[in-house]
Design an enzyme around this catalytic site. Structure first.
Site, PDB file in Angstrom:
ATOM      1  N   ASP A  18    -101.880  48.505  61.747  1.00 51.07           N
ATOM      2  CA  ASP A  18    -102.190  47.631  62.883  1.00 51.07           C
ATOM      3  C   ASP A  18    -101.092  47.284  63.524  1.00 51.07           C
ATOM      4  O   ASP A  18    -100.954  47.546  64.832  1.00 51.07           O
ATOM      5  CB  ASP A  18    -103.091  46.680  62.562  1.00 51.07           C
ATOM      6  CG  ASP A  18    -103.390  45.515  63.652  1.00 51.07           C
ATOM      7  OD1 ASP A  18    -104.182  46.189  64.555  1.00 51.07           O
ATOM      8  OD2 ASP A  18    -102.939  44.360  64.021  1.00 51.07           O
ATOM      9  N   GLU A  72    -105.746  53.102  61.249  1.00 50.28           N
ATOM     10  CA  GLU A  72    -104.718  52.497  61.195  1.00 50.28           C
ATOM     11  C   GLU A  72    -103.957  52.368  59.739  1.00 50.28           C
ATOM     12  O   GLU A  72    -102.573  52.673  59.521  1.00 50.28           O
ATOM     13  CB  GLU A  72    -105.251  50.818  61.159  1.00 50.28           C
ATOM     14  CG  GLU A  72    -105.595  50.514  62.640  1.00 50.28           C
ATOM     15  CD  GLU A  72    -105.982  49.347  62.938  1.00 50.28           C
ATOM     16  OE1 GLU A  72    -105.904  48.625  64.267  1.00 50.28           O
ATOM     17  OE2 GLU A  72    -106.497  48.766  61.958  1.00 50.28           O
TER      18      GLU A  72
END
Length: 223
Positions: A42, A114
């Protein structure tokens, strides 16, 4: 063989396949899963997209850059990227998640993207990870334009109502379903002088509110 096909789709060959295997493993399937990788990925994704937007839009201000980045790194956009690679076919899910169609769920798909970004970083470093992000997002970045569409639905609705000196909408949670780690929220949105009550759904209260605001925007024809 399966991972070989996926690596071709990703455009990256792992030196250590354990990273990719872990990135594809949901918490419902094993204790060694992709949650920590998702956390790291992320941050890398936000940096990579932020840098790309900073370079692409030299005249954009901080708010505009933030809104564009939010549009590109949100769950729905990441799920679009995941479907390009057909990630659902390669993920390891527990029996319960498989039965409930977890391999199609946007939250699970977006987390997996991610995690894969972090896996590439751990395998080959930040430059390679950012290069893959830019490649996967190339078309989305090319299509990105400055403007109102980059504002989230709640902001657009609020500005529309304020511009007409009307009261702000009211949001109310009307239902929550599922376990604590996998909840679905249902939120109502009421706008003065509009008889209809608009309903939004999402994996968090905020996402459900955004979805409800989007329904209002569509009905009122807000650009």
């Amino acid at each position: 063989m399966q991972l070989e096909r996926l690596q071709k789709k990703l455009g990256y060959q792992f030196a250590n396949l354990d990273y990719l295997t872990q990135a594809l493993t949901h918490r419902s399937a094993a204790s060694k899963n992709n949650e920590r990788l998702e956390f790291l990925g992320d941050s890398i994704l936000n940096f990579a997209i932020g840098k790309a937007l900073y370079e692409k839009f030299p005249k954009a201000n901080e708010g505009e850059l933030s809104r564009m980045r939010a549009a590109l790194v949100k769950e729905q956009t990441l799920a679009v990227v995941a479907r390009q690679f057909e990630l659902g076919e390669y993920m390891k899910l527990g029996a319960g998640e498989l039965k409930s169609g977890g391999y199609r769920r946007e939250s699970i798909l977006s987390d997996c993207v991610e995690a894969i970004i972090a896996a590439v970083y751990l395998d080959a470093g930040i430059d390679r990870a950012m290069e893959r992000v830019h490649c996967w997002y190339q078309q989305l970045l090319n299509d990105m334009q400055l403007g109102e569409a980059q504002k989230d639905p709640k902001t657009r609705l609020q500005e529309y109502l304020q511009g007409r000196k009307l009261p702000l909408p009211t949001y109310e949670v009307i239902d929550i379903k599922g376990e604590a780690h996998n909840q679905t929220f249902k939120v109502s949105c009421k706008v003065e002088k509009v008889d209809e009550i608009f309903i939004g759904n999402g994996t968090s209260r905020r996402k459900a509110e955004q979805d409800a605001a989007l329904q209002v925007i569509k009905v009122l024809g807000i650009k």
